[in-house]
Scaffold this active site. Structure first.
Site, short mmCIF file in Angstrom:
data_model
loop_
_atom_site.label_atom_id
_atom_site.label_comp_id
_atom_site.label_asym_id
_atom_site.label_seq_id
_atom_site.Cartn_x
_atom_site.Cartn_y
_atom_site.Cartn_z
CE LYS A 196 16.99 38.61 33.40
NZ LYS A 196 16.61 39.60 34.48
CD GLU A 272 23.92 50.16 25.20
OE1 GLU A 272 24.73 50.94 25.79
OE2 GLU A 272 22.71 50.13 25.43
CB CYS A 307 23.11 53.74 28.73
SG CYS A 307 22.45 53.44 27.08
CD GLU A 406 25.21 54.44 33.35
OE1 GLU A 406 24.76 54.69 32.22
OE2 GLU A 406 25.49 53.28 33.73
#
Length: 505
Positions: A196, A272, A307, A406
């Site tokens: 996906k 992750e 990331c 973040e």
């Protein structure tokens, strides 16, 4: 790249040809293109200029069910899992070769779809994804099972078996690479996969599935269902016939993945997730020019949409001002530009939502008293694209949002420290623990600080130079499990013990 393909005009002409030919946005199930069961689609909008690239099938629970059924049937009849490791290796090698043969097309799709510079798509993402597929193909016939020590009256085998159906949910920042990080080990181990991709960047995943089929991957072994996370992603994670979810994305959605596992079949979840990586420069490091160039390059690469971006720069007070002077001298080369121009180093953010998110963090930094040294604004608005200038904040303290959360954009927060202990404390004062870096000429300090940092990867006197041979993942709320390296096989295999009694003569 030849001289013609190194020009902006070449890539704009290729883009015009691609759009005139049309991009197929239908999903991929059982080795063929399919519309969504209910016929719904969504617009795939380019962040370069706001144009609609194509209409993409909007996968829902019914489509996920079709894809999972196809994957399960392929696994049960052993059309892929039953092949020898050497045979699977050959197919994966051919898959990687097909990706490289389609390098320009894949790079163009990636850039148009999510905004990264064409030179990065062409020279990093496509070859990196192909190398990943090839590496796991090469590895699979070199991973041996075990025989446990027993008495003469028994034989104990410990074997690895594929888990079955893997659900892979990947983000929009590195669509090809993240897909390859899941597909490589999962397929090499003999699993079937339902992939996906993000609704913000689905195009290369769909094209990769076509290439895999031409390389010899049997129909049904790889299915690709684009769609929204709360529809297709949730349906995949809740599906009772999915054995493992490999997810890369936000920590918020990672929590939901764990919840979905509890609500369904207790499938294994490997997350992750996000990061707020600390890049620590000590005063004893004597190549400030090199460290500053790396700090800028690794932060602004991929528009800061990484990331593991070193988005917290920790500078020892003695060298902080000198370092910042050198860092700011690097910033002009990352001025946002046309992603189809091979000279561009910083492209477009993925969409208008992400642009507003990044601008919101910039406003927060200013409101909380940080000093914006450069950038801080949206640029190139006349293009219709999503561009934000590279931004550096000084005088950041640890409780500011820009130091804790973040951002996923080209925004660097600079914090100052006095002692080694203070640097470690600041670095570890985060809910994340993905990457970190230490710059020092003192070997003892490098080892001490590396050991003390709570991170899945610690870089010493460099940043992000590692490769496919080492694991990638984090601690704390940066996730669990590891992508890359042989350790990734642990996620997609089950250990089986077979204990056999041996009768005496």
């Amino acid at each position: 790249m030849n001289n013609a393909s190194s020009s902006r005009d070449f890539w704009h002409a290729r883009a015009a040809e691609l759009l005139a030919r049309g991009i197929d946005g239908r999903m991929w199930i059982e080795g063929r293109r399919e519309d969504a069961a209910d016929g719904q689609c969504f617009d795939c909008i380019s962040p370069l200029d706001g144009r609609v690239l194509t209409r993409v099938a909007r996968g829902q629970a019914a489509d996920i069910h079709r894809a999972v059924a196809s994957a399960r049937a392929a696994f049960v009849d052993r059309r892929w899992a039953g092949k020898s490791p050497a045979a699977r290796k050959k197919v994966l090698q051919d898959f990687a070769a097909a990706m490289l043969a389609a390098r320009e097309e894949l790079a163009l799709l990636e850039t148009l779809d999510m905004g990264k510079p064409i030179q990065h798509s062409l020279w990093a993402d496509v070859p990196g994804a192909a190398r990943c597929i090839q590496w796991y193909g090469e590895a699979v016939d070199k991973v041996y099972d075990e025989i446990a020590p027993t008495a003469d009256s028994a034989l104990a085998l410990v074997t690895r078996e594929p888990v079955g159906v893997v659900g892979a949910i990947v983000p929009w920042n590195y669509p090809m690479l993240m897909a390859a990080w899941k597909l490589g080990p999962a397929l090499a181990a003999g699993n079937s996969v339902v992939l996906k991709p993000s609704e913000k960047s689905p195009l290369t995943a769909l094209r990769m599935a076509e290439l895999a089929l031409t390389a010899g991957l049997p129909p049904g072994v790889l299915n690709v269902v684009p769609g929204y996370g709360h529809e297709a992603g949730e349906a995949l994670a809740l599906h009772l016939d999915v054995d493992v979810i490999g997810f890369t994305g936000s920590t918020r959605t990672g929590r939901r993945m764990l919840e979905y596992a509890g609500r369904s079949n207790l499938k294994r979840i490997y997350n992750e997730l996000g990061g707020k990586s600390a890049n620590i420069v000590f005063a004893d490091f004597d190549d400030l020019d090199g460290a500053a160039a790396t700090a800028a390059g690794s932060m602004f690469y991929n528009q800061g949409e990484s990331c593991n971006a070193p988005s917290r720069l920790l500078l020892q007070e003695d060298i902080a001002d000198a370092f910042l002077e050198k860092l700011l001298a690097q910033v002009p080369q990352y001025a946002p530009g046309d992603p189809l121009d091979p000279q561009t180093q910083l492209g477009a953010l993925v969409d208008a939502t992400q642009t507003q998110t990044v601008l919101g963090y910039i406003a927060s930094g200013l409101a909380e008293g940080a000093q914006c040294l450069v950038g801080g604004t949206r640029v190139l608005e006349h293009t219709g694209g999503q561009f934000v200038a590279p931004t550096v904040f000084d005088k950041v303290h640890q409780r500011m949002k820009i130091a804790q959360e973040e951002i996923f954009g080209p925004v660097l927060a600079v914090l100052r420290f006095r002692t080694e202990e203070e640097a470690i404390a600041i670095a570890n004062d985060s809910t994340y623990g993905l990457h970190a870096a230490v710059w020092t000429r003192n070997l003892d300090r490098a080892v001490r600080v590396s050991r003390a940092l709570q991170a899945g990867t610690v870089h010493v006197n460099q940043y992000d130079e590692d490769d496919i041979t080492v694991p990638f993942g984090g601690v704390k709320q940066s996730g669990n499990g590891r992508d890359k390296s042989l350790h990734a096989f642990d996620k997609y295999t089950e250990l089986k013990t077979t204990w056999m009694r041996i009768a005496p003569r």
